[in-house]
Design a protein around this motif. Structure first.
Motif, PDB file in Angstrom:
ATOM      1  N   ASP A 137      -9.627   5.747 -17.580  1.00 18.96           N
ATOM      2  CA  ASP A 137      -8.867   5.725 -18.818  1.00 18.96           C
ATOM      3  C   ASP A 137      -8.514   7.151 -19.229  1.00 18.96           C
ATOM      4  N   VAL A 138      -7.234   7.428 -19.360  1.00 21.54           N
ATOM      5  CA  VAL A 138      -6.765   8.714 -19.866  1.00 21.54           C
ATOM      6  C   VAL A 138      -5.855   8.433 -21.057  1.00 21.54           C
ATOM      7  N   ASP A 139      -5.371   9.478 -21.696  1.00 24.74           N
ATOM      8  CA  ASP A 139      -4.424   9.277 -22.791  1.00 24.74           C
ATOM      9  C   ASP A 139      -3.139   8.663 -22.242  1.00 24.74           C
ATOM     10  N   GLY A 140      -2.702   7.584 -22.858  1.00 21.12           N
ATOM     11  CA  GLY A 140      -1.489   6.921 -22.401  1.00 21.12           C
ATOM     12  C   GLY A 140      -1.768   5.899 -21.316  1.00 21.12           C
ATOM     13  N   PRO A 141      -0.723   5.439 -20.622  1.00 17.12           N
ATOM     14  CA  PRO A 141      -0.881   4.404 -19.584  1.00 17.12           C
ATOM     15  C   PRO A 141      -1.792   4.872 -18.441  1.00 17.12           C
ATOM     16  N   ASP A 142      -2.521   3.923 -17.866  1.00 15.60           N
ATOM     17  CA  ASP A 142      -3.458   4.250 -16.789  1.00 15.60           C
ATOM     18  C   ASP A 142      -3.100   3.599 -15.458  1.00 15.60           C
ATOM     19  N   HIS A 143      -2.260   2.581 -15.501  1.00 18.68           N
ATOM     20  CA  HIS A 143      -2.010   1.783 -14.315  1.00 18.68           C
ATOM     21  C   HIS A 143      -0.546   1.368 -14.287  1.00 18.68           C
ATOM     22  N   TYR A 144       0.056   1.376 -13.084  1.00 22.75           N
ATOM     23  CA  TYR A 144       1.466   1.024 -12.990  1.00 22.75           C
ATOM     24  C   TYR A 144       1.706   0.177 -11.739  1.00 22.75           C
ATOM     25  N   VAL A 145       2.465  -0.906 -11.920  1.00 21.98           N
ATOM     26  CA  VAL A 145       2.820  -1.784 -10.815  1.00 21.98           C
ATOM     27  C   VAL A 145       4.327  -1.681 -10.580  1.00 21.98           C
ATOM     28  N   PHE A 146       4.706  -1.342  -9.354  1.00 17.26           N
ATOM     29  CA  PHE A 146       6.112  -1.252  -8.988  1.00 17.26           C
ATOM     30  C   PHE A 146       6.555  -2.626  -8.485  1.00 17.26           C
ATOM     31  N   GLU A 147       7.197  -3.381  -9.365  1.00 18.96           N
ATOM     32  CA  GLU A 147       7.699  -4.711  -8.997  1.00 18.96           C
ATOM     33  C   GLU A 147       9.204  -4.622  -8.787  1.00 18.96           C
ATOM     34  N   VAL A 148       9.671  -5.217  -7.705  1.00 20.53           N
ATOM     35  CA  VAL A 148      11.083  -5.119  -7.341  1.00 20.53           C
ATOM     36  C   VAL A 148      11.612  -6.510  -7.002  1.00 20.53           C
ATOM     37  N   GLY A 149      12.560  -6.593  -6.077  1.00 16.84           N
ATOM     38  CA  GLY A 149      13.068  -7.877  -5.627  1.00 16.84           C
ATOM     39  C   GLY A 149      14.202  -8.400  -6.474  1.00 16.84           C
TER      40      GLY A 149
ATOM     41  N   LEU B   6       0.833  -1.192   0.000  1.00 18.96           N
ATOM     42  CA  LEU B   6       0.000   0.000   0.000  1.00 18.96           C
ATOM     43  C   LEU B   6       0.875   1.252   0.000  1.00 18.96           C
ATOM     44  N   GLY B   7       0.336   2.336  -0.502  1.00 19.02           N
ATOM     45  CA  GLY B   7       1.058   3.600  -0.479  1.00 19.02           C
ATOM     46  C   GLY B   7       2.196   3.645  -1.484  1.00 19.02           C
ATOM     47  N   PRO B   8       2.984   4.724  -1.447  1.00 16.47           N
ATOM     48  CA  PRO B   8       4.057   4.924  -2.421  1.00 16.47           C
ATOM     49  C   PRO B   8       5.153   3.867  -2.313  1.00 16.47           C
ATOM     50  N   PRO B   9       5.914   3.657  -3.379  1.00 20.41           N
ATOM     51  CA  PRO B   9       7.024   2.683  -3.359  1.00 20.41           C
ATOM     52  C   PRO B   9       8.133   3.156  -2.429  1.00 20.41           C
ATOM     53  N   ASP B  10       8.740   2.204  -1.719  1.00 21.90           N
ATOM     54  CA  ASP B  10       9.798   2.579  -0.776  1.00 21.90           C
ATOM     55  C   ASP B  10      10.907   1.532  -0.701  1.00 21.90           C
ATOM     56  N   PHE B  11      11.078   0.753  -1.763  1.00 18.34           N
ATOM     57  CA  PHE B  11      12.133  -0.260  -1.786  1.00 18.34           C
ATOM     58  C   PHE B  11      13.496   0.409  -1.749  1.00 18.34           C
ATOM     59  N   SER B  12      14.353  -0.035  -0.819  1.00 16.83           N
ATOM     60  CA  SER B  12      15.662   0.578  -0.624  1.00 16.83           C
ATOM     61  C   SER B  12      16.747  -0.036  -1.493  1.00 16.83           C
ATOM     62  N   GLY B  13      16.461  -1.176  -2.082  1.00 15.03           N
ATOM     63  CA  GLY B  13      17.479  -1.922  -2.811  1.00 15.03           C
ATOM     64  C   GLY B  13      17.964  -3.132  -2.033  1.00 15.03           C
ATOM     65  N   ASP B  14      17.628  -3.168  -0.749  1.00  9.99           N
ATOM     66  CA  ASP B  14      17.956  -4.308   0.116  1.00  9.99           C
ATOM     67  C   ASP B  14      16.759  -5.245   0.141  1.00  9.99           C
ATOM     68  N   VAL B  15      16.919  -6.471  -0.355  1.00  9.96           N
ATOM     69  CA  VAL B  15      15.787  -7.387  -0.456  1.00  9.96           C
ATOM     70  C   VAL B  15      15.254  -7.815   0.904  1.00  9.96           C
ATOM     71  N   ASN B  16      15.950  -7.486   1.958  1.00  4.55           N
ATOM     72  CA  ASN B  16      15.484  -7.843   3.300  1.00  4.55           C
ATOM     73  C   ASN B  16      14.845  -6.661   4.027  1.00  4.55           C
TER      74      ASN B  16
ATOM     75  N   ASP C 127       5.957  -3.858  -4.668  1.00  5.89           N
ATOM     76  CA  ASP C 127       6.263  -2.755  -3.754  1.00  5.89           C
ATOM     77  C   ASP C 127       5.085  -1.788  -3.657  1.00  5.89           C
ATOM     78  N   ALA C 128       4.438  -1.489  -4.783  1.00  6.33           N
ATOM     79  CA  ALA C 128       3.333  -0.528  -4.797  1.00  6.33           C
ATOM     80  C   ALA C 128       2.525  -0.712  -6.071  1.00  6.33           C
ATOM     81  N   VAL C 129       1.285  -0.259  -6.024  1.00  6.54           N
ATOM     82  CA  VAL C 129       0.392  -0.305  -7.183  1.00  6.54           C
ATOM     83  C   VAL C 129      -0.255   1.068  -7.312  1.00  6.54           C
ATOM     84  N   ALA C 130      -0.160   1.662  -8.496  1.00  5.73           N
ATOM     85  CA  ALA C 130      -0.603   3.048  -8.662  1.00  5.73           C
ATOM     86  C   ALA C 130      -1.554   3.209  -9.838  1.00  5.73           C
ATOM     87  N   ALA C 131      -2.406   4.219  -9.721  1.00  3.86           N
ATOM     88  CA  ALA C 131      -3.272   4.641 -10.811  1.00  3.86           C
ATOM     89  C   ALA C 131      -2.647   5.870 -11.463  1.00  3.86           C
TER      90      ALA C 131
END
Length: 303
Positions: A106-118, A72-82, A182-186
């Motif tokens: 739906d707007v012009d361009g991308p509408d949804h973004y998933v912050f995947e890390v690890g 939930l909320g904004p992405p906050d991955f530090s780069g440390d997988v732990n 890490d996060a899911v955004a609109a």
């Protein structure tokens, strides 16, 4: 009566969810975890707010990556997988999230973004829903393509509050099985306000209560502060009564709210549309008094 005085009368999860625009609600850049950035027009408000469900898939998932609330909320991955900032889905695992103070549009361009890390980047199937029950599959995201465009996939003028991510089931062989979220955004995001129907109307009535008018005055100020130039007023009912009756009641209530708001100088020039959805989009169980109260509501969604 001032809007703040109404808050205790609103069930907590359906209180007035969106407040005045603030610095963190304006456009803001976020790291995508791959040396790039993603710009979100509504800043921190753009992210998922609540975990609906989490079903871990197979494979090893480190305790530091087993709490779905970190998505939930904004992405906050530090780069440390732990560091405990992302949740691993596991092979074939599923995570369902809800947006409360905004909606995906739906707007012009991308509408949804998933912050995947690890440590690895796995494929993930993405789906969206208006009510958390009926889903529209949007396809796969993986690697550098973590964004989705609703255009041509979802009906126009539809707003979505639920997102479902499902891992592709391919074993990664690490302590963080499955996709690491890490996060899911609109990106295509609109403000969403929700008012308890009982605050606005008496039982079976379509006439606004006198004490509700001041609350709508305050709401109009909040909408103006958010600089919306168009929004929808959407009426909802519980499941008591016939479909025909509930559709007519929800439409009439939406019209009553629209007509009042459209007459306020602060919203002069704003396009306001009214819709009635009847009992078709419940947010709670209609089998309980509390659930029915949650479902009797009026939503305001920008577009």
């Amino acid at each position: 009566m001032h809007m703040n005085a109404l808050v205790p009368a609103l069930v907590t999860s359906l209180a007035l969810l969106a407040g005045p625009a603030s610095a963190q609600d304006g456009p803001k850049d976020y790291s995508d975890g791959a040396r790039g950035t993603v710009t979100l027009p509504q800043g921190d408000r753009s992210f998922a707010d609540r975990v609906v469900s989490y079903t871990a898939g197979t494979g090893t998932i480190s305790p530091s990556a087993s709490d779905p609330r970190v998505a939930l909320g904004p992405p906050d991955f530090s780069g440390d997988v732990n560091d405990g900032t992302f949740v691993s889905l596991g092979c074939d695992g599923t995570l369902v999230l809800q947006f409360e103070d905004n909606a995906i549009i739906d707007v012009d361009g991308p509408d949804h973004y998933v912050f995947e890390v690890g440590p690895n980047v796995e494929g993930t199937a993405l789906a969206v829903s208006e009510d958390g029950t009926d889903w529209i599959d949007l396809g796969q995201i993986s690697g550098g393509r973590a964004e989705i465009d609703l255009s041509g996939v979802a009906p126009a003028d539809t707003s979505f509050r639920f997102v479902r991510l499902t891992d592709d089931g391919i074993e990664s062989g690490t302590r963080y099985a499955g996709a690491d979220i890490d996060a899911v955004a609109a990106i295509g995001s609109s403000l969403r306000f929700v008012l308890d129907g009982a605050v606005l109307f008496a039982v079976d009535s379509t006439e606004l209560r006198a004490e509700a008018l001041a609350a709508l005055d305050d709401l109009a100020e909040e909408i103006a502060a958010a600089r919306l130039d168009a929004f929808r007023v959407v009426g909802h009912t519980d499941s008591a009564g016939s479909d025909e009756y509930n559709n007519a009641l929800s439409q009439a209530r939406a019209l009553a709210v629209r007509d009042y708001l459209s007459g306020l100088p602060v919203l002069s020039g704003v396009t306001i549309r009214a819709e009635g959805r009847g009992e078709t989009e419940p947010v709670a169980d209609n089998g309980t008094d509390d659930g029915r109260a949650l479902n009797r509501r009026v939503e305001i969604i920008g577009y």
